[in-house]
Design an enzyme around this catalytic site. Sequence first.
Site, PDB file in Angstrom:
ATOM      1  CG  ASP A  14      -1.816   1.231   1.303  1.00  0.00           C
ATOM      2  OD1 ASP A  14      -2.430   1.565   0.270  1.00  0.00           O
ATOM      3  OD2 ASP A  14      -1.910   1.872   2.361  1.00  0.00           O
ATOM      4  CB  SER A  15       0.156   4.796  -0.635  1.00  0.00           C
ATOM      5  OG  SER A  15      -0.935   4.921   0.268  1.00  0.00           O
ATOM      6  CB  CYS A  79      -3.060   0.774  -2.548  1.00  0.00           C
ATOM      7  SG  CYS A  79      -3.044   2.542  -2.887  1.00  0.00           S
ATOM      8  CD  GLU A 158       0.559   6.585   5.783  1.00  0.00           C
ATOM      9  OE1 GLU A 158       1.729   6.608   6.170  1.00  0.00           O
ATOM     10  OE2 GLU A 158      -0.008   5.536   5.410  1.00  0.00           O
ATOM     11  CB  CYS A 202      -9.244   5.171   0.556  1.00  0.00           C
ATOM     12  SG  CYS A 202      -7.578   5.432   1.228  1.00  0.00           S
ATOM     13  CG  HIS A 204      -4.661   5.151   4.323  1.00  0.00           C
ATOM     14  ND1 HIS A 204      -4.146   4.608   3.175  1.00  0.00           N
ATOM     15  CD2 HIS A 204      -3.606   5.591   5.056  1.00  0.00           C
ATOM     16  CE1 HIS A 204      -2.824   4.722   3.205  1.00  0.00           C
ATOM     17  NE2 HIS A 204      -2.469   5.311   4.338  1.00  0.00           N
TER      18      HIS A 204
HETATM   19  N1  DGL Z   1      -4.714   3.415   0.799  1.00  0.00           N
HETATM   20  C1  DGL Z   1      -4.806   3.928  -0.504  1.00  0.00           C
HETATM   21  C2  DGL Z   1      -6.097   3.583  -1.204  1.00  0.00           C
HETATM   22  O1  DGL Z   1      -6.699   2.572  -0.885  1.00  0.00           O
HETATM   23  C3  DGL Z   1      -4.288   5.269  -0.878  1.00  0.00           C
HETATM   24  C4  DGL Z   1      -4.157   6.379   0.093  1.00  0.00           C
HETATM   25  C5  DGL Z   1      -3.224   7.415  -0.479  1.00  0.00           C
HETATM   26  O2  DGL Z   1      -2.030   7.179  -0.460  1.00  0.00           O
HETATM   27  O3  DGL Z   1      -3.703   8.438  -1.006  1.00  0.00           O
HETATM   28  O4  DGL Z   1      -6.529   4.266  -2.086  1.00  0.00           O
END
Ligand code: DGL
Length: 286
Positions: A14-15, A79, A158, A202, A204
């Site tokens: 993931d990012s 992600c 984050e 997302c 996150h």
């Molecule tokens: N967790 C990521 C997603 O599912 C991306 C969050 C990000 O880095 O902008 O889209």
Amino acid sequence: MTEPSAARPIGVFDSGIGGLSVLQALRHELPHEDFVYFADSGNAPYGDAKGEVFVQQRTLAIARWLRSRHDIKALVVACNTATAAAVEQLRADLPDLPAIGVEPALKPAAACSQTHHVGVLATRGTVDSMRFQRLLQAHSAHTHFAVQACDGLARAIEQSTEEPLPATESAERIRALCAHYAGALGRFGHKTNEMDTLVLGCTHYVFAKDELRALVGPDVQILDTGAAVARQTRRILAQDGELADVQVEVPGGIRLYTTGQLVALQSAAERWLQLPAESCEALNNA
Ligand code: DGL
């Protein structure tokens, strides 16, 4: 001696720390597997303004690193933003590496919404992608989707694990952003034209579920994709004869890497997956 093929680990990427929500589901579905998790927190967020080309380059570089360093047998792109930007190119460039992507749960939402009004929160990168626009079109026949790009929310999540931001300040920031973006979607509820379902597009945002739940109320369904992706990973491995040996009683191991702050990954892995600090490592130039 080389590792028997099925005993190799599954890569998860993931990012940043958002994909830990998918790793939770994978660990539950596949407790005998070993996992290697890669958080590209040094480059997060991907979805606000980084652009497609950057996300494609990172995705490929990370897939190659996981393969050369850990000989992964499959890669879960945990992600939505990276899946939207890069999963097709990843499959074309590394055709022998099974790649499992994630996408916002529009299909299950359309199937279960009674009011036929659904809210979707995702990153700008996901919302603006061709892949998401196609998905939206495919499921909009009987369902109205209100879609909101949430600039800053993944970043705030984050930061909630980074030092030295005080925990209360960062929790307040997450709450304020959730209130702003959930409010922008419209009214939640079970009356005509109200949204009875909220899609977390997302990975996150799963870690802001409590804040979102408080805003939309107890009866709205909140959907994420972790469990479905874990089941899909199991299906792909089974089909390739690559599932780990379940006769071995020991649970699988988990190793985690970050391009960001080591303490941030350690605190997230401890908080959300009860993993010890020693399972995490910082990378300087992956
Ligand atoms: N967790 C990521 C997603 O599912 C991306 C969050 C990000 O880095 O902008 O889209």
